[in-house]
Design a protein around this motif. Sequence first.
Motif, short mmCIF file in Angstrom:
data_model
loop_
_atom_site.label_atom_id
_atom_site.label_comp_id
_atom_site.label_asym_id
_atom_site.label_seq_id
_atom_site.Cartn_x
_atom_site.Cartn_y
_atom_site.Cartn_z
N HIS A 56 0.86 -1.18 0.00
CA HIS A 56 0.00 0.00 0.00
C HIS A 56 0.89 1.23 0.00
CE1 HIS A 56 -3.33 2.43 2.25
NE2 HIS A 56 -3.45 2.55 0.96
N TRP A 64 -3.13 0.68 -3.76
CA TRP A 64 -2.70 -0.69 -3.43
C TRP A 64 -2.06 -1.29 -4.68
CZ3 TRP A 64 -2.46 -3.60 0.99
CH2 TRP A 64 -3.01 -3.02 2.14
N HIS A 83 -6.12 -2.61 -8.63
CA HIS A 83 -7.43 -2.41 -9.24
C HIS A 83 -7.33 -2.58 -10.76
CE1 HIS A 83 -11.35 -0.81 -10.14
NE2 HIS A 83 -11.60 -0.64 -8.85
N MET B 722 -8.78 3.06 7.65
CA MET B 722 -8.72 3.73 6.34
C MET B 722 -8.01 2.84 5.31
SD MET B 722 -9.56 6.49 4.73
CE MET B 722 -9.19 6.88 3.03
N SER B 723 -6.86 2.29 5.68
CA SER B 723 -6.12 1.41 4.76
C SER B 723 -6.94 0.17 4.41
CB SER B 723 -4.80 0.95 5.39
OG SER B 723 -3.95 2.04 5.53
N GLU B 726 -9.63 1.00 1.88
CA GLU B 726 -9.00 1.16 0.57
C GLU B 726 -8.60 -0.19 -0.01
OE1 GLU B 726 -6.84 5.51 0.87
OE2 GLU B 726 -6.02 3.87 2.01
N GLU B 727 -8.08 -1.06 0.84
CA GLU B 727 -7.67 -2.39 0.37
C GLU B 727 -8.88 -3.14 -0.20
OE1 GLU B 727 -5.81 -4.91 3.28
OE2 GLU B 727 -5.48 -6.51 1.81
N LEU B 729 -11.66 -1.99 -1.38
CA LEU B 729 -12.19 -1.39 -2.61
C LEU B 729 -11.25 -1.55 -3.80
CD1 LEU B 729 -13.75 1.85 -1.07
CD2 LEU B 729 -15.00 -0.04 -2.14
N GLN B 730 -9.93 -1.60 -3.52
CA GLN B 730 -8.97 -1.69 -4.63
C GLN B 730 -8.57 -3.11 -4.98
OE1 GLN B 730 -5.58 1.03 -4.50
NE2 GLN B 730 -6.74 2.43 -3.21
N THR B 731 -8.81 -4.06 -4.04
CA THR B 731 -8.36 -5.42 -4.34
C THR B 731 -9.49 -6.43 -4.41
OG1 THR B 731 -8.01 -6.11 -2.05
CG2 THR B 731 -6.20 -4.93 -3.10
#
Lengths: 94, 985
Positions: A56, A64, A83, B722-723, B726-727, B729-731
């Motif tokens: 990250h 990420w 993503h 927060m991380s 994000e993780e 949603l992005q992975t």
Amino acid sequence: MIRINCPYCGERDHSEFSYGGDATINYPSLDASEKEWTEAIFFRKNIKGFQFETWHHSNGCRMWLVVERSTVTHEIKSVKPCHPDLQKVVENNK
Amino acid sequence: MKTRRIDNYGKINRDKILSFRWDKKNYKGFEGDTLASALLANNIGIVGRSFKYHRPRGIFSSGVEESGALVTIGSKDRRDPNVRATTQELYNGLEACGQNAFPNVNFDLAGINNYLGRFFAAGFYYKTFMGIPPLEWGKGTAIWMFFEKFIRKAAGMGSASGLPDPDTYEHAHDFCDLIVVGSGPAGVAAAIEAAEKKLDVILVEQDSLIGGNQLAENDFDNSQIKNQLENLGIKIMTRTTAFGLYDNCVVGLLERVTDHISAPNVNIPRQRFWTIRAKHIIVGAGAIERHIAFNNNDIPGVMTVNASKHYLNRYGVLTGKRIVIATNNDSVYETAHQLSEAGANVTVLDSRTNFEIETNKSFEIRKGYVPYNINGSKKIDSLDISKSETINKSETINCDQVLLSGGWSPAVHLLSHRGVKPKWDYNNACFLPSDTKENITMVGSSRGLWNKNDCIASGIAGTTDALNRLGLSKTNYFFPKPGGWKNPIQPLYEVKYKKSRSKSFVDYQHDVTTDDVRLAHREGFISVEHLKRYTTLGMANDQGKMGNIIGLSLMAELLNKEIPEVGTTVFRPPYTPVSIGALSGRNVGKHFRPLRVTPMHQWNIDHGAKMIEVGLYQRPWYYPKENETLSDSYIREASTVRKTVGICDVTSLGKIAIQGSDSTEFLNRIYSNGFSKLQVGKARYGIMLRDDGIVMDDGTSWRLAENEYFMTTSTGEAAKVMSWLEELLQTRWTDLNVNVTSVSEQWAGVSVAGPKSREVLNNCVDDSLVITNNNLPFMGVTSTFLKGNIPCRIARISFSGELAFEVYVKSDFANTMMDLLWENTKKYDGCLYGLEALGALRVEKGHVTAAELDGRVTIDDAGLSKMASTKKSYIGSAMRKRGVLKNNDREILVGFFPTNLKETFNAGTIVCEKNNIKGQGIGRITSVTYSPELGHWIGLGFVKGGLDKWKDTNLVGADPVRNKQMNLKVVSPHMIDPKGERMYA
Ligand SMILES: [Zn+2]
């Protein structure tokens, strides 16, 4: 010390990043069984050589990333966004 | 006092005289001296006492490998112990003293240890004190603890001042194409070649001068080289040690900025810790001359041959008058010649019989002779020598100095940091660096090249290698073959002497003798790594730069193996010691870690807040009135909140904006409780689990609009949550249309709590209608304005159990909000309250925080089963009842009262059954407070089986750390207003 070439920010020191984990896990659906989840979160390979892992860019763009890193030499072969849409953007901008 | 300084020698500046103090006496030296050269010039032979035996020790070398002349520099808070006198530059006013001796190094009372040697042999401590059989295992420990402080005092080195370090240190970073370590002929050739090929080059030299071992040559002048390097744009860093190599061509450097200056500018750091990121590294770190083990080979006056050459040609000091050189190789003859030219009477003992060497016959050569015993104790009186290695006393030579050269060890340390094992070279009796795939090239004598032309050729080849590896050239190159002496070296590590109480030192600094190595072998410590730890060979701060090979050769002989079969130990950073100050740099004192303050930080302080650290945040702890203690204050504050109203800065909570058409679905997946039906204008308390079913964090989410939420998290977990979002949603959930943004810094938050809180807010909001019970019911949310047209968000949320509101404004308005709220709070006899009162209020209510949610607790353990939805799947739902998590005897959240209500207890108390007070008991107390409402101490914590199992049982709280014990009873965690009626008022 590891340097990671963030597709958005450029090459940065690893102290800007936080390590995530195994990037190859396919997390089961939320309603999957306890057994499937156990497999996904507790059983890990202990790879000697290159492995895909998530990082990250926590003190950077907050992206990420999937990083292909050697566990022996820390050599990094590839870095790309996790993503898929961001992956496409990066590919198109190459 | 007679001086050993001689005219017409050395590169010191004789016009500049420097005064210094050694062991409380005044001496003089010259600019360009090291402390060691100045001591030698002043004829000071004994500079320390040895580690275990307190034997007098002198100066063995002229560089970083020094293992005898370890001294303390400076005094009071600038006291720096274990400094090598051989690398400490002299400056005017330098103060130094010897170590490990009382009252001084010349007359040391503990010198008796020399005669008690058997008590200090290898493994003595382990055997005696750690309880190795026949003593029972562990039985020795108490004895050890009793004696430890005496033994540590008797066996040791210098001591630190124990005072805060007054100096500043700095961290610095740089980048380059090529970094060259070492400015000897090889390093300089490499740097010049690279700069000419347009590489960006940094040249690092640990000495104050460039030149490497050429500084020991009588006709060497480095000024021309220096000009050439500078003209090529090479960055030269002297007084800088490359102490470690790390991944991806990162080099750690320690630059000693002011250690050589008597009154440094206070604005300049004492030392600078560099991280250099290079594309290629060339190491020309040189080679280190070894000594030879024989009896009394540590008497002051023993030195390496090369060191005496340095002292003569660099410092103008002739280290002896009647000098015996003992060797097994060709490298000593030039020195022998120069020493005799300078006026010394020189005899060379060469263990070899068949060799030819050209000399001018100014000194005697005894072929096939070896030294086996030095006579003398504080200085050398004479040397016993013998033909061949089998000792038949044949002759005694009167002398005042014995110079040793048992061969040379290439400095492969830096390469060893990268995990590259060196390989043994039989021809040259040394370890040579192996090749590596990393961009590191070894050049010069650190790859076993003994003559200058070969070194220069290797430097140029090294740069060609670098250019090829960087893809900048495809040029063939070759390195000269290791070696370069006319006659081969003959291995000679130890000359045995079979007299009792003989001491042949292998490792001077740790007082390890050849007998210690044999003892270790007899006792089965035959692996080189075990040998090292059992005897402590090579574990002093010189890492055995001189003695390791001798130790290995002895073990090889005992095992009937060759040295490469015995192996070598791995060198680890740092190459030479690095001060803790340099490692910490500026990250000391209040800069130790970042400081976070809320926008009303100054306001809080101005209104009497005492602050406390929570993570990185400074939060108001309590607001004492005159003479109030912490407990007076928080009890008053908490009671005031229950009676009327109080206001509290809650800005440190994490705040996340969640936006997008899938926001509701997202929240519904990450929280264990349902969010799909939360209406716009309402907030909900939620719990997040980890994938493995354990509680991660709790907080609230406010639905501001159809597709917009405002999430709060706990202070401590804000960054992690927060991380995590994000993780996900992005992975994992890349199809969800959700944006998360941290807005923690953008909003300032206050809790207004207590039965009068609505009245206070009535006076503060523009339109008081928005906060009526109807318009803003429990868990209602509104976006409105404070007086003065300040936009704000208000939610009716309670952590105290009272009627309460959380009010958020943009951070810029924080002080205005505080002024407004405080002015109106005072009207109702309200108060400002801090974290301690907040804690008291929440413990009374049984609300959990980080003390309870410690990463081991499930939602059921925390008594929050109702928060786990059965109608949906969410993160952690599959795993929260796995295996042990569904056991009946898990520790469940409960409240605790002392049986005798006058008694107190502390967090950390272990809860036990009566008559069974042991181990981890049946539970633990995690939070305690005095409850103003109940009038006694209360606690929150966990107990196996929970309230149902223990509610009528008398239990015991054991607090062995504080030596306390009390009777306890288990109660519901909801200790006041269990139905929660007040919040709905
Ligand atoms: Zn980035």
